[in-house]
Design an enzyme around this catalytic site. Sequence first.
Site, PDB file in Angstrom:
ATOM      1  N   ASP A  21       0.934  -1.316  -0.185  1.00  0.00           N
ATOM      2  CA  ASP A  21       0.023   0.314   0.206  1.00  0.00           C
ATOM      3  C   ASP A  21       0.999   1.389   0.157  1.00  0.00           C
ATOM      4  O   ASP A  21       0.077   2.270   0.418  1.00  0.00           O
ATOM      5  CB  ASP A  21      -1.225   0.138   1.178  1.00  0.00           C
ATOM      6  CG  ASP A  21      -2.222  -0.131   0.766  1.00  0.00           C
ATOM      7  OD1 ASP A  21      -2.668  -0.560  -0.373  1.00  0.00           O
ATOM      8  OD2 ASP A  21      -3.003  -0.552   1.866  1.00  0.00           O
ATOM      9  N   ASP A  83      -6.658  -5.338  -4.690  1.00  0.00           N
ATOM     10  CA  ASP A  83      -6.064  -3.625  -4.134  1.00  0.00           C
ATOM     11  C   ASP A  83      -5.144  -3.335  -4.642  1.00  0.00           C
ATOM     12  O   ASP A  83      -4.523  -1.864  -5.044  1.00  0.00           O
ATOM     13  CB  ASP A  83      -6.113  -3.617  -2.384  1.00  0.00           C
ATOM     14  CG  ASP A  83      -6.808  -4.223  -1.531  1.00  0.00           C
ATOM     15  OD1 ASP A  83      -7.581  -5.751  -1.901  1.00  0.00           O
ATOM     16  OD2 ASP A  83      -7.339  -4.074  -1.101  1.00  0.00           O
TER      17      ASP A  83
END
Length: 205
Positions: A21, A83
């Site tokens: 991330d 993601d």
Amino acid sequence: ASRATELMTEQFRVFRHLNHDVGFMFLLSCGGKYKLMGDEQSRWDTLHAAGILVNRFNPTEKVNGGFIPAWDGKEQLGYAIIDCMMNIPLLYWASRETGDPRFVRGARLHADTAAREFVRADGSCCHIIELDPVTGEKVREHGGQGCAEGSSWSRGQAWALYGFTLSYLCTGKQEYLNTAKRVANYFITNCASDWIPRCDFRQPA
């Protein structure tokens, strides 16, 4: 925003909370500060984050294979999640900024793996794919934040739609746009009559 960015860059020194991330975290904060204010340190911080992300890339034995593992830990070396399609624009940016092809190559190989392994024939997506970290062969799907294995978590569908669109815009590769369209068609077809996506398109009534 600048104060929050300073707090985030402290993570570079401890490294405990840095995973796939970093794209979400630093392209929109340090990268935004560099774009809006021309702050040179923010440019280097964004490139530092890109270096961390490309360093996570796992080149596998599969031809044109490889992926960015989502998390750390021996038991999750082969786990990738949809993601991450939203994190790889950091790598496209880094290649444009530096001219270094390693960044864009890692991003494209991950996107290719995601298109092949995450997006099903009907355009639905799974959240987590477990791959053999050496061979790159698919081991199994995991339900992740979806309601079960084989389900279709609606936010994951959105990550795929947005992520493959961004990959198309960054590379011009038609396959990415085609994949985004398949995902979009599934999303539209399976929305409820009020157009509010439920948590999972395949959740029980």
